[in-house]
Design an enzyme around this catalytic site. Sequence first.
Site, PDB file in Angstrom:
ATOM      1  N   HIS A  38      -3.641   6.390   2.893  1.00 61.94           N
ATOM      2  CA  HIS A  38      -4.256   5.070   2.298  1.00 61.94           C
ATOM      3  C   HIS A  38      -5.584   4.789   3.113  1.00 61.94           C
ATOM      4  CE1 HIS A  38      -4.152   1.144   1.242  1.00 61.94           C
ATOM      5  NE2 HIS A  38      -3.915   0.522   2.109  1.00 61.94           N
ATOM      6  N   ASN A  97     -10.344  -1.168   0.022  1.00 59.29           N
ATOM      7  CA  ASN A  97      -8.728  -0.934  -0.059  1.00 59.29           C
ATOM      8  C   ASN A  97      -8.284  -1.429  -1.559  1.00 59.29           C
ATOM      9  OD1 ASN A  97      -6.077  -1.044   0.278  1.00 59.29           O
ATOM     10  ND2 ASN A  97      -6.293  -1.729   2.353  1.00 59.29           N
ATOM     11  N   CYS A 130       0.872  -1.165  -0.053  1.00 58.57           N
ATOM     12  CA  CYS A 130      -0.001   0.022  -0.132  1.00 58.57           C
ATOM     13  C   CYS A 130       0.884   1.033   0.046  1.00 58.57           C
ATOM     14  CB  CYS A 130      -0.857  -0.131   1.262  1.00 58.57           C
ATOM     15  SG  CYS A 130      -1.836  -1.403   1.170  1.00 58.57           S
TER      16      CYS A 130
HETATM   17  N1  ACO Z   1     -18.552  -9.650   9.378  1.00 59.05           N
HETATM   18  C1  ACO Z   1     -19.110 -10.111  10.389  1.00 59.05           C
HETATM   19  N2  ACO Z   1     -18.255 -10.464  11.642  1.00 59.05           N
HETATM   20  C2  ACO Z   1     -16.821 -10.166  11.040  1.00 59.05           C
HETATM   21  C3  ACO Z   1     -16.474  -9.742   9.927  1.00 59.05           C
HETATM   22  C4  ACO Z   1     -17.275  -9.669   8.815  1.00 59.05           C
HETATM   23  N3  ACO Z   1     -16.874  -9.376   7.647  1.00 59.05           N
HETATM   24  N4  ACO Z   1     -15.103  -9.974  10.162  1.00 59.05           N
HETATM   25  C5  ACO Z   1     -14.446 -10.412  11.357  1.00 59.05           C
HETATM   26  N5  ACO Z   1     -15.932 -10.429  12.010  1.00 59.05           N
HETATM   27  C6  ACO Z   1     -15.785 -10.864  13.424  1.00 59.05           C
HETATM   28  C7  ACO Z   1     -14.764 -11.558  13.841  1.00 59.05           C
HETATM   29  O1  ACO Z   1     -14.772 -12.898  13.582  1.00 59.05           O
HETATM   30  C8  ACO Z   1     -14.887 -11.411  15.487  1.00 59.05           C
HETATM   31  O2  ACO Z   1     -15.548 -12.311  15.799  1.00 59.05           O
HETATM   32  P1  ACO Z   1     -15.510 -12.934  17.235  1.00 59.05           P
HETATM   33  O3  ACO Z   1     -15.422 -11.603  18.294  1.00 59.05           O
HETATM   34  O4  ACO Z   1     -16.753 -13.860  17.554  1.00 59.05           O
HETATM   35  O5  ACO Z   1     -14.172 -13.590  17.209  1.00 59.05           O
HETATM   36  C9  ACO Z   1     -15.667 -10.032  15.515  1.00 59.05           C
HETATM   37  O6  ACO Z   1     -16.107  -9.506  14.311  1.00 59.05           O
HETATM   38  C10 ACO Z   1     -14.611  -8.912  15.794  1.00 59.05           C
HETATM   39  O7  ACO Z   1     -13.291  -9.170  15.083  1.00 59.05           O
HETATM   40  P2  ACO Z   1     -12.181  -7.899  15.095  1.00 59.05           P
HETATM   41  O8  ACO Z   1     -11.057  -8.514  14.035  1.00 59.05           O
HETATM   42  O9  ACO Z   1     -11.925  -7.659  16.432  1.00 59.05           O
HETATM   43  O10 ACO Z   1     -13.027  -6.609  14.128  1.00 59.05           O
HETATM   44  P3  ACO Z   1     -12.292  -5.309  14.190  1.00 59.05           P
HETATM   45  O11 ACO Z   1     -13.217  -4.317  14.714  1.00 59.05           O
HETATM   46  O12 ACO Z   1     -10.941  -5.403  14.679  1.00 59.05           O
HETATM   47  O13 ACO Z   1     -12.186  -5.075  12.777  1.00 59.05           O
HETATM   48  C11 ACO Z   1     -10.859  -5.145  10.769  1.00 59.05           C
HETATM   49  C12 ACO Z   1     -11.642  -5.946  11.667  1.00 59.05           C
HETATM   50  C13 ACO Z   1     -12.095  -4.349  10.014  1.00 59.05           C
HETATM   51  C14 ACO Z   1     -10.138  -6.049   9.946  1.00 59.05           C
HETATM   52  C15 ACO Z   1      -9.975  -4.145  11.495  1.00 59.05           C
HETATM   53  O14 ACO Z   1      -9.226  -4.665  12.359  1.00 59.05           O
HETATM   54  C16 ACO Z   1      -9.140  -3.459  10.292  1.00 59.05           C
HETATM   55  O15 ACO Z   1      -9.646  -2.628   9.453  1.00 59.05           O
HETATM   56  N6  ACO Z   1      -7.938  -3.555  10.290  1.00 59.05           N
HETATM   57  C17 ACO Z   1      -7.268  -3.035   9.529  1.00 59.05           C
HETATM   58  C18 ACO Z   1      -6.997  -3.643   8.199  1.00 59.05           C
HETATM   59  C19 ACO Z   1      -6.154  -3.120   7.294  1.00 59.05           C
HETATM   60  O16 ACO Z   1      -6.012  -2.029   7.298  1.00 59.05           O
HETATM   61  N7  ACO Z   1      -5.711  -3.939   6.341  1.00 59.05           N
HETATM   62  C20 ACO Z   1      -5.133  -3.412   5.250  1.00 59.05           C
HETATM   63  C21 ACO Z   1      -4.035  -2.463   5.495  1.00 59.05           C
HETATM   64  S1  ACO Z   1      -2.722  -2.823   4.484  1.00 59.05           S
HETATM   65  C22 ACO Z   1      -3.046  -3.070   2.942  1.00 59.05           C
HETATM   66  O17 ACO Z   1      -3.907  -2.418   2.567  1.00 59.05           O
HETATM   67  C23 ACO Z   1      -2.479  -4.192   2.204  1.00 59.05           C
END
Ligand code: ACO
Length: 319
Positions: free
Chosen positions: A246, A276, A110
């Site tokens: 980003h 993204n 990214c």
């Molecule tokens: N739908 C429903 N539930 C979901 C989903 C979904 N799509 N995805 C995860 N969950 C659930 C998980 O299983 C978890 O359930 P559990 O509590 O029963 O285990 C719950 O939701 C919470 O999961 P978390 O991972 O804690 O959710 P969070 O609020 O942290 O959001 C996310 C996850 C969106 C991935 C967040 O952490 C994020 O955006 N991180 C950065 C990701 C990123 O930027 N990636 C790329 C950057 S670099 C690049 O671009 C290559």
Amino acid sequence: MTFRILGTGSALPGRVVTNDELSAFLDTSDEWIFSRTGIKERRVCADETLDDLAEAAASRALEAASVAAAQVDLVICATSTADHLMPAEACAVAQRLGIRCAAFDVSAACAGFVLALDVADGYIARGRAQHVLIVACEQMSRVLDWADRSTCVLFGDGAAAAVLGPCAEKNPLAMRFSTTPEVGTLEVAGMAGTSPFLVGTRPASVLRMDGRRVFRFGVAAICDEVEALASEAGVGIGDIDHFVFHQANERILAAAVKRLGIEDARVARTLRETGNISSACIPLALDRLARAGKLRPGDLIAMVGFGAGLDIGACLLRW
Ligand code: ACO
């Protein structure tokens, strides 16, 4: 440091995939995806290739810059999801445009577009190139595990390009690149291949990430880099007209806006309709701002890209 951006262009696949469509085959919902990420829909390649998108974005950028393809003496593609493992995606773009010049790819996930700016800066400063075409293009849909709801809902496909030319004043005002080596935090393993000599199994070539770790890293990266850019350039953060970060998660952007105390309206956003698109996010947002007439000559733009690596690329540029 001696370049300015003469023109930008972008191209997205025609196929829109909404959160509701994903909810039809994943245990997820529009409510969960939108409230946790800010994403409503993304574009996904169906009958287009990445070469098609890269060519279209490049052609639009050249047109906006009033630069003929024959005037380009370096093509750099920023991509991690090219149509070809070899040659470089940049060779395919050069072939499509019918030009002969140096052409290679940079791989910094990214942060790739900002790294390409940094490399182009060196070529222009050393007199090795006058006009550089940068194309950031990603077909993230080919490396996603479409059964993993925690990753596949976040990404989309697309391409965006910029044409650079020399300028007399010092520009960009600051440029930074760093790596905190953490391969397993966000990784797409290389293809396993079919070697008869391979011992054991290799992981599938799909994206795996520790979302929470990337989230924290992203917020810190944006805040630290904006402060460092401003300090290196000797300007105040309040003097910066546009922040092009980003586009990974709306909550990352919101946390950074709050921590930096910057005006929300100055922060570019494309995430809602594109998800993204890795390296293409920053130039896509730039292209949208440029085509909306929001970039005035002299405006200061701070860009921060972050992601797999964990890499960070940052640039403070005068438009
Ligand atoms: N739908 C429903 N539930 C979901 C989903 C979904 N799509 N995805 C995860 N969950 C659930 C998980 O299983 C978890 O359930 P559990 O509590 O029963 O285990 C719950 O939701 C919470 O999961 P978390 O991972 O804690 O959710 P969070 O609020 O942290 O959001 C996310 C996850 C969106 C991935 C967040 O952490 C994020 O955006 N991180 C950065 C990701 C990123 O930027 N990636 C790329 C950057 S670099 C690049 O671009 C290559």
